[in-house]
Design a protein around this motif. Sequence first.
Motif, short mmCIF file in Angstrom:
data_model
loop_
_atom_site.label_atom_id
_atom_site.label_comp_id
_atom_site.label_asym_id
_atom_site.label_seq_id
_atom_site.Cartn_x
_atom_site.Cartn_y
_atom_site.Cartn_z
N THR A 1 8.18 2.87 -1.65
CA THR A 1 8.32 2.40 0.04
C THR A 1 9.10 3.15 0.89
OG1 THR A 1 10.86 0.60 -0.81
CG2 THR A 1 8.22 0.43 -1.63
N ARG B 1 9.50 -3.06 5.71
CA ARG B 1 9.58 -2.41 4.53
C ARG B 1 7.80 -2.55 4.31
NH1 ARG B 1 12.68 -0.57 0.28
NH2 ARG B 1 14.45 -2.11 0.47
N CYS B 2 7.80 -1.23 3.61
CA CYS B 2 5.94 -0.86 3.59
C CYS B 2 5.74 -0.44 2.27
CB CYS B 2 5.13 0.18 4.86
SG CYS B 2 4.63 -1.63 6.15
N SER B 3 4.96 -0.31 1.62
CA SER B 3 4.10 0.74 0.34
C SER B 3 3.63 2.08 0.83
CB SER B 3 2.85 0.21 -0.34
OG SER B 3 3.53 -1.03 -1.35
#
Length: 599
Positions: A200, A251-253
């Motif tokens: 992430t 928070r992102c992939s």
Amino acid sequence: MDWEQQQRRKRKRFGRSSSNVQFLTRRSLFLCLAFFAFLLFLSSSRWFSIAAASFRPVLDVSSTTLSRLSTSASKSTLDNSLSGKYSPLRIERRVLFPDHLLLMVTGEFSRDEKLDCLYHKSVARGLKQETLKQSVLSTDRYDEFRSIARCPLPPRNYSASAVDLRWIGVEADDHWLVRNRHPVASWERVVYEAAIDGDTVVVFAKGLNLRPHKESNPTEFSCHFRLRNSNNNGDYVFTTKAVTAAQEIIRCSLPAGVSSTLDKEKGIRVTVGRGSVNTKAHLQVTLPSVARLSISKLNELQRNQEKHELCVCTMVWNQAAALREWIMYHAWLGVGRWFIYDNNSDDDIEEVVRELNLENYNISRLTWPWIKTQEAGFSHCALRARDECKWVGFFDVDEFFYFPSKYRRQQAYHTAGRNALHSLIANSSASTSNSTTIAEIRTACHSFGPSGLTSYPPQGVTIGYTCRLQSPERHKSFVRPDLLDPTLLNVVHHFRLKRGSGFFDVPKSNAVINHYKYQVWETFRSKFFRRVATYVVDWQEAQNEGSKDRAPGLGTEAIEPPNWRLQFCEVWDTGLRDFVQTLFSDPLTGYLPWEKASG
């Protein structure tokens, strides 16, 4: 007959005239060639005189011509010298703060580099552009690829998007300035930092307007990535959905296309979008961004080393004078690694850190120019420290751990403090009787006042301030960075933990923190400049005047109250002072270690 004779005489005269013309033409050609050769000789002799001082032809010229030649030669020599020493300055991004303009510069230069800020004024077409010069406020290295410079705010009618930098002593022309006129980002609305966390990416952004101290709905957000050489029109080529959102952190992939190129790219641009990802209308709004993703080679090396038992993160502004005492004392207690987030200090903090590292204190100073972002800075530090540290403490440089039950045993002073903090953490983390894993250890704080002093104590705060308030205020924490909630949400020095994890409150008889909060006025008044916490109102603003963050009885101006030196004094407490004097002072001179180094 007469006619024939006349014709012969005319031919003779023509022949003589023709021969004379041919002679003159040859002579003119010869003279021209000779003069050209002479000029060529003079030109070559000028350069030859530089290489060989033994041959110096004399050229008689007017004083005006000589002056022009001398000025031209000097300027050429200076330009050649400077071009060899300085490289062009490429302004990558500009961020407008309330009291200064931050320039992100491609490349590396050192702290306090000698630079000028150039301000360009828009004028009518055909007129010469007006330029104003001011000294740069500060410079520093930011990351592996960029540096920063802080400039005064542009004067009226001067554009913030046209502010450039130049080396002092170098002409401000296109040879030295490679301008990049991106729109200026406002500090109220910008993505300012990003970090990789496994599969992430954690993105730090202003302008999301999320609720303080609470988790938000991540489905409203997405992350957008642009490779450095992907295209020329500035479009983001990868998009992923957010998995968590809280305060200033999304928070992102991490897209596969990004992770596979991190080793090759010198920073991958990332931003945050708000709105639907799937609609055809593409209603997303992305924030301006100065954030880059990269893999630090230094972090990779540290990741493979054995972890430190105890580390500490802190954020400072102009606290260089307090660092030596704070670090040396807590190193004795067992802290082995330090992360100092420098929030625009203009004192000699870099030199202090360098000296301490030469004395084998393991300190990293990180340039953190983002104002009022203490919570985000601590979240960033938790990510950075996780691969190096088992436990990380989050407390300030005016806060000192104190162990009343141990320090009162006068006969055991020389063994009581050594690694006492390490022992406290180990014992507290094993004190639970149920299945909950202890991931945070909280210690209460006692707030000390000026203790009758009117000037900063020369031997340090632990010696000078000995009178405090009766009741403790708040607490500070050590946490396990591997057991923090994925949101990284934190409030006033403690974090939200993963499910199944809990905290432990240290009994006050075992340990407290001496918080030297209300110091002599000259030191304390700096708190009026700006509060570092995101959700704490600056003291100049007439809001929340009853907050515990404020000093009781103070208004919105840095005016010393009557009898300040006698305030916040309810209990005389000399326990830590007595311990420090007995354990750390030199038996011959009485000097303390941090006092010696400062002179």
